[in-house]
Design an enzyme around this catalytic site. Structure first.
Site, PDB file in Angstrom:
ATOM      1  N   SER A  50       0.823  -1.189   0.000  1.00 35.30           N
ATOM      2  CA  SER A  50       0.000   0.000   0.000  1.00 35.30           C
ATOM      3  C   SER A  50       0.873   1.261   0.000  1.00 35.30           C
ATOM      4  O   SER A  50       1.665   1.463  -0.917  1.00 35.30           O
ATOM      5  CB  SER A  50      -0.947  -0.056   1.198  1.00 35.30           C
ATOM      6  N   ASP A 138      -9.084  -6.523  -4.237  1.00 38.28           N
ATOM      7  CA  ASP A 138      -8.677  -5.246  -3.657  1.00 38.28           C
ATOM      8  C   ASP A 138      -9.544  -4.116  -4.208  1.00 38.28           C
ATOM      9  O   ASP A 138      -9.549  -3.856  -5.410  1.00 38.28           O
ATOM     10  CB  ASP A 138      -7.204  -4.989  -3.982  1.00 38.28           C
ATOM     11  N   HIS A 171      -7.119  -6.068   0.005  1.00 38.00           N
ATOM     12  CA  HIS A 171      -6.037  -5.108   0.271  1.00 38.00           C
ATOM     13  C   HIS A 171      -5.362  -5.504   1.582  1.00 38.00           C
ATOM     14  O   HIS A 171      -5.599  -4.919   2.642  1.00 38.00           O
ATOM     15  CB  HIS A 171      -6.601  -3.696   0.349  1.00 38.00           C
TER      16      HIS A 171
END
Length: 343
Positions: A50, A138, A171
């Site tokens: 991320s 995600d 995610h």
């Protein structure tokens, strides 16, 4: 994991929890400096999830003359935010059609910065391994954004780029059996996916794995991050970071260095040692003979970073994604202290 959002309503609660965690840890023995080890600087690599993926690509391109590869999990291309939180929240997360990162323009930016010495010369990318991984479940970072990261590396040339974007992963950082549900993005942002993401990144960056890999039996150490401030400048990091040292490296064998960047809300103040122990890096570090540096951010309101993200949009200043960026300069000092200088 959530990257910075327009709504900051819960930020005060998050900071309060972080403060409580820091207080709970205050009874620990004071952290020491980083150990000086025998490292092969040519085996230095980076990875991140991320915001950590954005940081990893910034570090890679800034120091590609010293860094041999990068693994990016659920992140986008270098320079995506262009120093703007508004752009970061738009084009660089889950943009609508027509708002995708402009890879050609970003490539021009990279070339200009390399020519001006603000990042490494592009021939430093020659032969570097780059793994770009994006989970098909995600919804925090769009698949097209991660694909743009792979496209940018291909546009720049030189690196060996691998794109893995078909797995049923949200995610979160994928592991075999640690963390929460693989199809959810929730703290500690480590998922039981039946897939070893750390194994995949070590194989991509360092080659085929050794025949036998056991449990981690090296030492996870805390260290004083403030000791590595460049020119004394605050890099917006936590007081303490972590470094994992395999037994062989501590005993004097020549080892590599891998730098692992956590994601937003995945720093130790938020989730304790879950990322540095459970993401799966350490046992592979033993097998490959690689020290793992786990730097840690901190949450703040000034500058605005309540979720303790790495600086990929400019909260640390206009040079944040160049060799003059305060977090990159901190990292260069820390890596040099370990024995793998970046500049």
């Amino acid at each position: 994991m959530n990257l910075p959002r327009r709504s900051m309503a819960k930020a005060g609660t998050a900071l309060a929890v972080s403060a409580l965690f820091a207080t709970a840890c205050s009874g620990d023995a004071p952290s020491a400096g980083l150990p000086a080890l025998k490292l092969d600087a040519a085996r230095t690599t980076v990875s991140g999830l991320s915001s950590g993926a954005y940081m990893a690509t910034q570090v890679h391109l800034a120091y590609s003359d010293r860094i041999a590869g990068a693994a990016l999990f659920a992140g986008g291309p270098y320079g995506c935010a262009q120093g703007s939180l508004e752009i970061a929240l738009g084009s660089c997360l889950a943009p609508e059609a027509g708002m995708l990162p402009d890879v050609a323009a970003l490539a021009d930016t990279v070339r200009a910065r390399a020519a001006g010495g603000r990042i490494a010369a592009l021939d430093g990318l020659a032969g570097d391994a780059v793994l770009v991984m994006h989970g098909a479940l995600d919804t925090t970072v769009g698949m097209a954004v991660s694909n743009a990261a792979a496209e940018l590396y291909r546009e720049l040339g030189g690196a060996r780029v691998e794109l893995d974007d078909g797995r049923a992963i949200a995610h979160t950082f994928p592991t075999m059996d640690k963390g929460g549900a693989c199809d959810r993005s929730e703290s500690p942002y480590i998922g039981q996916c039946g897939f070893d993401g750390a194994a995949a990144l070590f194989a991509a960056l360092y080659g085929p794995p050794p025949a036998a890999v056991g449990a981690a039996d090296g030492e996870l150490r805390r260290f004083d991050q403030d000791a590595y401030r460049a020119d004394g400048k605050d890099a917006m990091l936590a007081e303490q970071g972590f470094v994992y040292v395999p037994k062989a490296c501590a005993a004097g064998e020549t080892c590599g260095l891998h730098i692992a960047f956590h994601g937003c809300q995945q720093n130790a103040d938020a989730i304790g040692e879950a990322f540095v122990r459970d993401a799966g890096y350490n046992r592979w570090a033993d097998a490959y003979g690689v020290v793992v540096l786990y730097p840690q951010t901190r949450a703040s309101f000034a500058p605005l970073n309540p979720k303790a993200c790495w600086d990929w949009w400019g909260y640390g200043g206009v040079d944040y994604d160049t060799r003059d960026g305060v977090q990159l300069r901190w990292l260069a000092k820390a890596a040099a202290a370990l024995g793998a200088p970046l500049e």
